[in-house]
Design a protein around this motif. Structure first.
Motif, PDB file in Angstrom:
ATOM      1  N   VAL A   1      -0.992  -2.416   0.822  1.00  0.00           N
ATOM      2  CA  VAL A   1      -2.324  -1.042  -0.125  1.00  0.00           C
ATOM      3  C   VAL A   1      -1.146   0.528  -0.392  1.00  0.00           C
ATOM      4  O   VAL A   1      -1.847   0.906   0.216  1.00  0.00           O
ATOM      5  N   GLY A   2      -0.219   0.839  -2.027  1.00  0.00           N
ATOM      6  CA  GLY A   2      -0.461   2.303  -1.413  1.00  0.00           C
ATOM      7  C   GLY A   2      -1.011   3.265  -1.426  1.00  0.00           C
ATOM      8  O   GLY A   2      -1.746   4.164  -0.348  1.00  0.00           O
TER       9      GLY A   2
ATOM     10  N   PRO B   1      -8.558   1.982   6.604  1.00  0.00           N
ATOM     11  CA  PRO B   1      -8.686   1.317   7.959  1.00  0.00           C
ATOM     12  C   PRO B   1      -8.364  -0.182   8.042  1.00  0.00           C
ATOM     13  O   PRO B   1      -7.777  -1.151   8.518  1.00  0.00           O
ATOM     14  N   VAL B   2      -8.954  -0.838   6.892  1.00  0.00           N
ATOM     15  CA  VAL B   2      -9.504  -2.739   6.869  1.00  0.00           C
ATOM     16  C   VAL B   2      -8.411  -3.406   5.947  1.00  0.00           C
ATOM     17  O   VAL B   2      -8.279  -4.197   5.664  1.00  0.00           O
TER      18      VAL B   2
ATOM     19  N   GLY C   1      -7.444  -0.759  -5.589  1.00  0.00           N
ATOM     20  CA  GLY C   1      -8.690  -0.186  -6.037  1.00  0.00           C
ATOM     21  C   GLY C   1      -9.486   0.272  -4.898  1.00  0.00           C
ATOM     22  O   GLY C   1      -8.973   0.404  -4.215  1.00  0.00           O
ATOM     23  N   ALA C   2     -10.969   0.618  -5.380  1.00  0.00           N
ATOM     24  CA  ALA C   2     -11.651   1.668  -4.933  1.00  0.00           C
ATOM     25  C   ALA C   2     -11.554   0.950  -2.964  1.00  0.00           C
ATOM     26  O   ALA C   2     -11.705   2.081  -2.633  1.00  0.00           O
ATOM     27  N   ALA C   3     -11.454   0.050  -3.486  1.00  0.00           N
ATOM     28  CA  ALA C   3     -10.873  -0.424  -1.291  1.00  0.00           C
ATOM     29  C   ALA C   3      -9.589   0.124  -0.628  1.00  0.00           C
ATOM     30  O   ALA C   3     -10.245   0.472   0.337  1.00  0.00           O
ATOM     31  N   GLY C   4      -8.846   0.093  -1.382  1.00  0.00           N
ATOM     32  CA  GLY C   4      -7.771   0.741  -1.072  1.00  0.00           C
ATOM     33  C   GLY C   4      -8.456   2.158  -0.408  1.00  0.00           C
ATOM     34  O   GLY C   4      -7.087   2.815   0.496  1.00  0.00           O
TER      35      GLY C   4
ATOM     36  N   ALA D   1     -18.200   1.984   9.997  1.00  0.00           N
ATOM     37  CA  ALA D   1     -18.873   1.945   9.539  1.00  0.00           C
ATOM     38  C   ALA D   1     -17.581   1.107   8.795  1.00  0.00           C
ATOM     39  O   ALA D   1     -18.643   0.001   7.979  1.00  0.00           O
ATOM     40  N   VAL D   2     -15.984   1.438   8.224  1.00  0.00           N
ATOM     41  CA  VAL D   2     -15.658   0.304   7.748  1.00  0.00           C
ATOM     42  C   VAL D   2     -15.462  -1.212   8.065  1.00  0.00           C
ATOM     43  O   VAL D   2     -15.729  -1.748   7.274  1.00  0.00           O
TER      44      VAL D   2
END
Lengths: 258, 213
Positions: free
Chosen positions: B176-177, B170-171, B162-165, B151-152
């Protein structure tokens, strides 16, 4: 009736209650078992398998006290000691298709923590007792139903258990194998406590010294096989004395509840 | 001390040889696929490694899933072996094998093949699989990780950090910590649950279960 915790009982259960979700399967069950072969009878859904699963330490009781081999199952160290001395054969069991019969039994000898030096001998002895020594190197997936059942019995007795729990072990055995199996049961019952659940009352009549009868999650009868036969002398339907005893006790218990 | 014989029988009972062979194949495919994608003109730099970085750990974790349960959980659980310790070791060893092998495939030039992201995704996917084994049983344990990662991947967010982190860990690039935090939390929670409860025994059917007629 008072229920005491006697020191000689292999199994001592008081006030056992087990349920799955909201459905109560066993309620207020008291049971004491001493060494010897015990039959566990009862209609489908009476709670036989659940009781055996609790005694095999794989199902957790909601309430009540369960002592096996003089130790409480809630104590973790004791539980490990109990499990070393426990043999269990579920009604259906999953096996390892690529294992040979010997490897399957050996795996369970290790899992049950049989001392390393004794493993090979224990495996051969268990296979010999169920008559599978000549098929020991066959793969599990090539076995017939009756042979699988015997391999299952072999893994249950490989650690020389003090408490042996067999859930419908005679299903899938042919008449000759059942006769041999009953002889094995009597031999095992000399120094171990063996609990056998079954639908076949003739197995109970010939192999078991004592019988317990479950109905609707309650113990409705416990006593010697002769006592069960005696209960069916007047009333009860069936083709053999023990069948008449079985139906008479069940009817009596159900009439009482109403 | 654990006997070598017990260990060998246990690994065979859990179909470890299939798992090991599978992980080897996945690593080779990841290496070949990574090379091929990196040389395509229509991918711009880091975007080229995303298919490999997400799919290879997912496949590795999917291969681990069936090893998390025995052929008969109930029979095994009634035995005295200290199972929680064995289960913990099982997950950690599995994660190490998958992560280690995939990193070997990607470490040659980590900035091209995303070796660190491969490791992060392995940890996260293994955690998802271990947690799902508790809820769904070993046979279906792959479902949660597979569904989520696919799905991701399909959503393909452009945002970095940010939120996507968090939700698209997985992507994300391995720098990105927050994506590492999510993956590690999944690993810890999934492994702890599996250590405590083991794979759900579930419905007793399938080719490995002997059914009474």
């Amino acid at each position: 009736m008072t229920v005491g915790i006697s020191a000689t009982a292999t199994v001592s259960v008081t006030g056992l209650r087990v349920g799955y979700g909201r459905r109560v399967v066993l309620d207020g069950l008291d049971l004491e078992l001493t060494p010897g072969v015990h039959g566990l009878l009862g209609p489908n859904g009476a709670g036989k398998t659940t009781l055996i699963r609790v005694l095999a330490t794989v199902a957790r009781p909601e309430r009540g006290r369960v002592r096996l081999l003089d130790e409480d199952i809630t104590d973790r160290a004791a539980l490990r000691r109990i499990r070393r001395r426990l043999g269990y054969l579920p009604q259906d069991f999953g096996f390892y298709p690529r294992f040979t019969v010997r490897e399957f039994v050996e795996y369970f000898a290790w899992l049950r923590e049989v001392p390393r030096a004794e493993v090979p001998l224990a495996v051969d002895r268990a296979l010999d007792r169920v008559g599978l020594l000549d098929r020991a190197d066959d793969r599990m997936r090539h076995l017939s139903g009756g042979m699988l059942r015997r391999a299952g019995i072999a893994q249950a007795i490989v650690n020389d258990p003090r408490l042996l729990l067999l859930d419908e072990p005679t299903a899938g055995l042919d008449p000759e194998q059942r006769v041999e199996f009953r002889a094995l049961l009597r031999e095992l019952g000399i120094d171990a406590c063996v609990l056998v659940s079954t639908h076949l009352v003739e197995d109970v009549g010939t192999a078991c010294a004592r019988v317990s009868l479950l109905d609707g999650g309650r113990l409705v009868f416990t006593g010697t096989t002769e006592e069960l036969v005696a209960a069916g002398v007047d009333g009860g339907s069936g083709d053999s004395p023990i069948e008449r005893g079985y139906t008479a006790v069940l009817r009596g218990a159900r009439a009482e509840q109403r | 001390m654990v006997s070598g014989r017990l260990l060998r029988l246990h690994l065979r009972a859990r179909r470890a040889p299939t798992f090991l062979a599978g992980v080897g194949v996945v690593a080779v495919l990841a290496w070949i696929g990574g090379n091929w994608l990196a040389s395509r003109p229509y991918f711009d730099g880091p975007a080229a490694r995303i298919p490999v970085v997400t799919l290879a750990p997912l496949l590795g974790a999917t291969l681990l899933a069936p090893t998390l349960g025995g052929a008969d959980e109930e029979l095994e659980r009634g035995t005295p072996l200290p199972w929680p310790r064995w289960r913990l070791g099982h997950v950690l060893l599995g994660a190490t094998l998958i992560g280690g092998t995939l990193m070997l495939a990607g470490l040659r030039t980590p900035e091209v093949f995303g070796a660190y992201a491969l490791l992060r995704n392995t940890l996260g996917c293994v955690g998802l699989v271990a947690g799902a084994a508790v809820l769904l049983g070993a046979r279906l344990a792959w479902v949660a990780a597979f569904g989520y990662v696919c799905a991701v991947y399909a959503a393909a967010p452009r945002q970095i950090g940010g939120a996507a982190g968090v939700w698209a860990w997985p992507v994300q690039p391995s720098a990105v910590g927050s994506s590492w935090v999510v993956a590690l939390v999944l690993l810890v929670v999934g492994t702890a649950g599996y250590r405590r409860w083991g794979a759900r025994a579930g419905v007793r059917k399938g080719p490995f279960i002997y059914k009474k007629r």
